[in-house]
Design a protein around this motif. Structure first.
Motif, PDB file in Angstrom:
ATOM      1  N   GLU A  49      -2.989  -6.677   1.394  1.00  0.00           N
ATOM      2  CA  GLU A  49      -4.339  -6.934   1.893  1.00  0.00           C
ATOM      3  C   GLU A  49      -5.125  -5.676   2.283  1.00  0.00           C
ATOM      4  N   SER A  50      -4.467  -4.507   2.335  1.00  0.00           N
ATOM      5  CA  SER A  50      -5.218  -3.287   2.667  1.00  0.00           C
ATOM      6  C   SER A  50      -6.338  -3.117   1.643  1.00  0.00           C
ATOM      7  N   CYS A  51      -7.541  -2.787   2.136  1.00  0.00           N
ATOM      8  CA  CYS A  51      -8.662  -2.681   1.182  1.00  0.00           C
ATOM      9  C   CYS A  51      -8.583  -1.382   0.406  1.00  0.00           C
ATOM     10  N   GLY A  52      -7.816  -0.404   0.910  1.00  0.00           N
ATOM     11  CA  GLY A  52      -7.556   0.802   0.130  1.00  0.00           C
ATOM     12  C   GLY A  52      -8.490   1.967   0.368  1.00  0.00           C
ATOM     13  N   GLN A  53      -9.446   1.811   1.284  1.00  0.00           N
ATOM     14  CA  GLN A  53     -10.381   2.929   1.510  1.00  0.00           C
ATOM     15  C   GLN A  53      -9.720   4.132   2.185  1.00  0.00           C
ATOM     16  N   CYS A  54      -8.805   3.858   3.147  1.00  0.00           N
ATOM     17  CA  CYS A  54      -8.240   4.958   3.940  1.00  0.00           C
ATOM     18  C   CYS A  54      -6.818   5.253   3.453  1.00  0.00           C
TER      19      CYS A  54
ATOM     20  N   THR B 261      -7.992   5.645  10.730  1.00  0.00           N
ATOM     21  CA  THR B 261      -8.491   4.722   9.706  1.00  0.00           C
ATOM     22  C   THR B 261      -9.869   4.185  10.090  1.00  0.00           C
ATOM     23  N   ILE B 262     -10.544   3.617   9.094  1.00  0.00           N
ATOM     24  CA  ILE B 262     -11.908   3.115   9.330  1.00  0.00           C
ATOM     25  C   ILE B 262     -11.880   1.877  10.227  1.00  0.00           C
ATOM     26  N   CYS B 263     -10.931   0.981   9.978  1.00  0.00           N
ATOM     27  CA  CYS B 263     -10.934  -0.252  10.773  1.00  0.00           C
ATOM     28  C   CYS B 263      -9.571  -0.491  11.424  1.00  0.00           C
ATOM     29  N   ALA B 264      -9.494  -1.544  12.222  1.00  0.00           N
ATOM     30  CA  ALA B 264      -8.286  -1.841  13.005  1.00  0.00           C
ATOM     31  C   ALA B 264      -7.149  -2.407  12.164  1.00  0.00           C
ATOM     32  N   PHE B 265      -7.350  -2.538  10.858  1.00  0.00           N
ATOM     33  CA  PHE B 265      -6.242  -2.955   9.998  1.00  0.00           C
ATOM     34  C   PHE B 265      -5.108  -1.932  10.096  1.00  0.00           C
ATOM     35  N   GLY B 266      -5.481  -0.652  10.315  1.00  0.00           N
ATOM     36  CA  GLY B 266      -4.454   0.397  10.468  1.00  0.00           C
ATOM     37  C   GLY B 266      -3.479   0.019  11.569  1.00  0.00           C
ATOM     38  N   GLU B 267      -4.015  -0.448  12.694  1.00  0.00           N
ATOM     39  CA  GLU B 267      -3.177  -0.900  13.808  1.00  0.00           C
ATOM     40  C   GLU B 267      -2.426  -2.168  13.403  1.00  0.00           C
TER      41      GLU B 267
ATOM     42  N   PRO C 220      -4.139   6.732   4.924  1.00  0.00           N
ATOM     43  CA  PRO C 220      -2.975   6.345   5.751  1.00  0.00           C
ATOM     44  C   PRO C 220      -2.662   4.851   5.659  1.00  0.00           C
ATOM     45  N   CYS C 221      -3.701   4.022   5.610  1.00  0.00           N
ATOM     46  CA  CYS C 221      -3.479   2.571   5.563  1.00  0.00           C
ATOM     47  C   CYS C 221      -3.027   2.144   4.168  1.00  0.00           C
ATOM     48  N   ARG C 222      -3.741   2.613   3.156  1.00  0.00           N
ATOM     49  CA  ARG C 222      -3.414   2.201   1.776  1.00  0.00           C
ATOM     50  C   ARG C 222      -1.991   2.618   1.405  1.00  0.00           C
TER      51      ARG C 222
HETATM   52  S1  SF4 Z   1      -7.857   0.679   7.695  1.00  0.00           S
HETATM   53 FE1  SF4 Z   1      -9.345  -0.884   7.109  1.00  0.00          FE
HETATM   54  S2  SF4 Z   1     -10.847   0.218   5.919  1.00  0.00           S
HETATM   55 FE2  SF4 Z   1      -9.071   1.519   5.999  1.00  0.00          FE
HETATM   56  S3  SF4 Z   1      -7.896   1.011   4.129  1.00  0.00           S
HETATM   57 FE3  SF4 Z   1      -7.100  -0.210   5.800  1.00  0.00          FE
HETATM   58  S4  SF4 Z   1      -8.202  -2.128   5.598  1.00  0.00           S
HETATM   59 FE4  SF4 Z   1      -9.377  -0.619   4.476  1.00  0.00          FE
END
Ligand code: SF4
Ligand SMILES: Cc1cc2nc3c(=O)[nH]c(=O)nc-3n(C[C@H](O)[C@H](O)[C@H](O)COP(=O)(O)O)c2cc1C
Length: 481
Positions: free
Chosen positions: A378-383, A425-431, A385-387
């Motif tokens: 489900e990671s959107c892949g922009q960042c 990361t851009i959003c809290a998905f990182g957490e 570290p998260c992707r």
């Molecule tokens: S932290 Fe949010 S914006 Fe960044 S890749 Fe993950 S889902 Fe996308």
């Protein structure tokens, strides 16, 4: 004896209660809206005049209502941040994405009592000078979208919506927008991008705080379904009365989605903080206990991204006694009051108020592998570290659950998880993708290490071949002589 307290779900499950407007009206429906629309400007003790909209916003602030979508942010404060001076239109979006695994509360409201949501939404829109609003509903809930559209048509026909609502001169339109089915569409700025017809790439804050630069770069309020229903009750009973429900700073009620290894999984509405996690799991009024012969192993208290609790875990919590004195008390995980602040104090969160119960039949490594696979997908892949991080964690857990693990995988997982959150990361998905890994591995490390070690030993045996050469037969013995 702890009991359910039904405020939002007061009628939803009553026999004969139907989602149509006539039934809603028979149960006092749209009276709170009429009350809100009938408010007159008020002169305050300091001589200033408070408009009806300001009075409504003040009631919500007084109620102490905190958002039911995940972060538990003050609703009144969020509304106070809205840029009302820009001259741009203000939008309101109801977040009906309900995508956090384990959560199934908003859909109960939408399916069983959609007019309650619309009632609350119209009041929230009126209070914030909104003329156009959206309900962003998860793509996988087609029946919910149909029900909402039907309910909106019924409300239009009775002039609760549309032009010159009930002759007050107030115009409002609400549209239903169906998502295409991605977890990240529930994150408010990803949701806004999706509503604008783009990929749901979350926006960076600052500068894109929805209250200032939201939908179409205009001030926007994003609130959860349950939060907006609460607004209706706050207007009906008054902010002061609402604040008497629940506990200080954790006011009102919450609908808890209870799933996993309990006898009675389901959704239960409680006064916030008046019922403990243990009561929700074990009391006959709620979960009714674990399956026969099983012991508790772990509890995820707020949807899959919340940090897991281990059975028997204890926390030092500050509590105020009847004399007003604050003391620190050792509290078992099961004795934690189910509210925003206690769970944060215990290092986790109540999130979307979804409790997932795991008994001793659960392979904890498998459970985390399942959660991590979801986040990697489900990671959107922009960042980066998260992707990358979410994928590396999922791959490590995949090998640990497919006989290819390493004893060092536990430390490897923690190293990755520690390097995703914290403003990287851009959003809290990182957490959201890191917290399960950090907590599962830290609290059940021996199970992760044991699995990796067993796999390593197995591989070592396979590479070495048979450990002792076969004993020589009589002919070989004869040749050597
Ligand atoms: S932290 Fe949010 S914006 Fe960044 S890749 Fe993950 S889902 Fe996308
Ligand atoms: C990855 C992610 C997923 C989210 N999913 C949802 C969701 O499905 N529903 C929801 O109401 N809020 C969700 N949120 C929280 C929203 O961003 C936002 O805070 C919320 O809708 C605000 O409403 P509230 O203040 O009424 O809680 C999510 C947040 C993140 C970071």
């Amino acid at each position: 004896m702890p009991q359910e307290y039904k405020l939002v779900l007061k009628y939803a499950d009553q026999p004969g209660y139907t989602p149509d407007i006539d039934c809603y009206l028979r149960h006092g429906g749209y009276e709170p809206l009429k009350k809100a629309l009938a408010l007159q400007p008020k002169t305050l003790p300091d001589g200033k005049t408070q408009s009806p909209q300001e009075q409504l916003r003040q009631e919500v602030m007084t109620s102490g209502l905190r958002g039911r979508g995940g972060a538990g942010f003050s609703c009144g404060l969020k509304w106070s941040f809205v840029d009302r001076k820009s001259g741009k239109p203000i939008y309101l979006i109801c977040n009906a994405d309900e995508s956090e695994p384990g959560t199934f509360k908003d859909r109960q409201i939408i399916h069983k009592d959609p007019h309650q949501l619309i009632d609350g939404m119209i009041i929230a829109c009126f209070a914030n000078d909104v003329k156009l609003a959206y309900i962003y509903i998860r793509g996988e809930m087609p029946d919910g979208a149909k029900l909402l559209n039907k309910a909106l048509n019924e409300a239009r026909a009775k002039n609760f919506l549309g032009k010159n609502i009930l002759g007050t001169g107030y115009d409002l339109e609400i549209y239903v927008h169906r998502g295409a089915g991605a977890y990240i569409c529930g994150e408010e700025t990803g949701l806004i991008e999706s509503l604008e017809g783009k990929r749901p790439y979350p926006r960076i804050k600052p500068p894109y705080f929805p209250a200032v630069l939201g939908l179409w770069m205009c001030p926007t309020i994003v609130n959860n379904v349950e939060t907006l229903c609460d607004v209706k009750h706050i207007v009906a009973m008054g902010g002061v009365e609402y604040a008497k429900l629940g506990t200080p700073n954790n006011t009102g009620t919450r609908i808890v989605s209870l799933s996993g290894h309990v006898k009675r999984p389901g959704y239960y509405e409680i006064e916030t903080g008046k019922v403990t996690i243990g009561q929700l799991i074990n009391d006959p009024a709620f979960g009714g206990g674990l399956r026969d012969g099983r012991k508790l192993k772990a509890v995820i208290p707020g949807g899959s991204s919340a940090k897991v609790f281990k059975a028997g875990e204890k926390f030092k919590l500050k509590r105020k006694g009847p004399d007003g004195q604050v003391t620190e008390q050792e509290t078992d995980m099961l004795d934690l009051p189910y509210d925003f602040d206690s769970l944060i104090a215990a290092g986790s969160m109540s999130g979307s108020s979804a409790i997932i119960v795991m008994d001793d039949s659960v392979d904890i490594v498998e459970a985390l592998a399942n959660i991590s696979e979801f986040y990697a997908h489900e990671s959107c892949g922009q960042c980066t570290p998260c992707r990358e991080g979410s994928l590396w964690m999922s791959k490590a857990l995949h090998r640990l659950t497919h006989g290819e693990g390493r004893a060092s995988d536990a430390d490897y997982l923690i190293k990755i998880a520690d390097n995703i959150p914290g403003g990287r990361t851009i959003c809290a998905f990182g957490e959201a993708c890191s917290w399960p890994v950090q907590s599962f591995v830290a609290k059940f490390k021996d199970e992760f290490v044991a699995k990796g070690k067993a796999d390593e030993e197995c591989r070592a045996k396979e590479t070495a071949g048979p450990s002792t050469p076969p004993a020589p037969g009589p002919r070989e013995l004869a040749t050597h002589h």
